[in-house]
Write an enzyme that holds these catalytic residues in place. Sequence first.
Site, short mmCIF file in Angstrom:
data_model
loop_
_atom_site.label_atom_id
_atom_site.label_comp_id
_atom_site.label_asym_id
_atom_site.label_seq_id
_atom_site.Cartn_x
_atom_site.Cartn_y
_atom_site.Cartn_z
N LYS A 111 1.13 4.20 -2.90
CA LYS A 111 0.81 5.61 -2.63
C LYS A 111 2.01 6.51 -2.90
CE LYS A 111 -3.48 4.89 -1.43
NZ LYS A 111 -4.56 5.36 -2.31
N TYR B 16 0.83 -1.21 0.00
CA TYR B 16 0.00 0.00 0.00
C TYR B 16 0.87 1.27 0.00
CZ TYR B 16 -3.71 3.18 1.71
OH TYR B 16 -4.61 4.20 1.87
P1 NDP Z 1 -13.24 2.52 1.31
O1 NDP Z 1 -12.73 1.12 1.43
O2 NDP Z 1 -14.26 3.00 2.26
O3 NDP Z 1 -13.77 2.77 -0.19
C1 NDP Z 1 -13.01 2.34 -1.28
C2 NDP Z 1 -13.73 2.70 -2.56
O4 NDP Z 1 -12.93 2.22 -3.66
C3 NDP Z 1 -15.08 2.03 -2.68
O5 NDP Z 1 -15.97 2.87 -3.37
C4 NDP Z 1 -14.77 0.80 -3.54
O6 NDP Z 1 -15.88 0.35 -4.27
C5 NDP Z 1 -13.73 1.36 -4.48
N1 NDP Z 1 -12.90 0.32 -5.08
C6 NDP Z 1 -12.12 -0.57 -4.45
N2 NDP Z 1 -11.51 -1.37 -5.36
C7 NDP Z 1 -11.94 -0.96 -6.59
C8 NDP Z 1 -11.66 -1.38 -7.91
N3 NDP Z 1 -10.83 -2.39 -8.17
N4 NDP Z 1 -12.28 -0.74 -8.93
C9 NDP Z 1 -13.13 0.29 -8.67
N5 NDP Z 1 -13.42 0.73 -7.45
C10 NDP Z 1 -12.83 0.12 -6.41
O7 NDP Z 1 -11.92 3.41 1.37
P2 NDP Z 1 -11.68 4.93 1.85
O8 NDP Z 1 -12.83 5.76 1.49
O9 NDP Z 1 -11.17 4.89 3.22
O10 NDP Z 1 -10.42 5.29 0.92
C11 NDP Z 1 -10.55 6.01 -0.30
C12 NDP Z 1 -9.14 6.35 -0.78
O11 NDP Z 1 -8.47 7.10 0.23
C13 NDP Z 1 -8.28 5.12 -1.06
O12 NDP Z 1 -7.46 5.34 -2.17
C14 NDP Z 1 -7.44 5.02 0.21
O13 NDP Z 1 -6.23 4.35 -0.04
C15 NDP Z 1 -7.24 6.48 0.52
N6 NDP Z 1 -6.88 6.75 1.90
C16 NDP Z 1 -7.72 6.43 2.93
C17 NDP Z 1 -7.35 6.70 4.22
C18 NDP Z 1 -8.22 6.40 5.39
O14 NDP Z 1 -7.77 6.63 6.52
N7 NDP Z 1 -9.43 5.91 5.22
C19 NDP Z 1 -6.05 7.31 4.53
C20 NDP Z 1 -5.25 7.60 3.38
C21 NDP Z 1 -5.67 7.33 2.12
P3 NDP Z 1 -16.66 -1.01 -3.82
O15 NDP Z 1 -17.01 -0.86 -2.38
O16 NDP Z 1 -17.82 -1.08 -4.74
O17 NDP Z 1 -15.64 -2.11 -4.03
#
Ligand code: NDP
Length: 240
Positions: free
Chosen positions: A152, A148
Amino acid sequence: MVTGGSRGIGRAICLALARAGDVVAFNHFDPDESAAEETLELLEAKGVACEGQRFDVSDPEQVRQYIDHLVDTYGRLDVLVNNAGITMDALMVRMSLEQFERVIRVNLVGAFVCLQAAAKVMMKQRSGCVVNVASVVGAIGNVGQANYASSKAGLMGLTKTAARELAARNVRVNAVAPGYIETAMTEAMPQRAQEAMKAMIPMGRAGQPEDVADVVAFLCSDEARYLTGQVVHVSGGMYM
Ligand code: NDP
């Protein structure tokens, strides 16, 4: 277009970008469409046109088809937010190659594929704005997240390179690097790891999806017109 817009930070970004007269499009991956449907309802309640589509962001053919569909239907693409992301944590010495490659594939290759397809449209338009959702761990590393953190950190390099290549065409490319944000992703972490992360936040509270979404909306706005190639840490001071 926002990737991974069905829930968490992606949903908040869709809502923060929703302005009357615009169209907000997002994708997601889970065959269970309930979260995506809820996002659509929230967008409709704000009075914006919207659509959601299920496909894997790391499948280049499906990405190209969807961006073609958006341009054919609406005539242009102003904003791309590469938000979709996954974790598959394990200590580095125990991490399988499959775990490493899948996370790189979704988080980094997926963003590259979307960025490349969108850039072609935006370069022709002579305008556009891309925001990549990186992470604080891309800058500082994190135990159990070799895959991860690498993805990033890669996104930060991709952001700066794309920003340099596209600047002359009036296409801006920036990144946000969230810290610890309360979503399903962080809820899945072991309790001890959650507490350890929270203890690292100078502002003393976990972030909310809207804390990130508001910064993304700013980066996409005209107020940020002279800003490109930047990584904005949205982490309550975790990284400074
Ligand atoms: P969630 O797990 O809550 O949501 C992830 C989203 O990405 C969902 O909408 C999911 O859709 C979608 N997704 C996952 N895999 C795929 C794929 N292969 N193709 C298309 N869509 C996909 O994550 P967060 O909201 O927490 O995170 C969002 C972003 O922020 C990510 O990039 C994460 O790495 C980054 N981030 C988050 C942090 C945190 O503390 N939460 C901190 C730093 C960065 P579905 O559910 O339909 O699979």
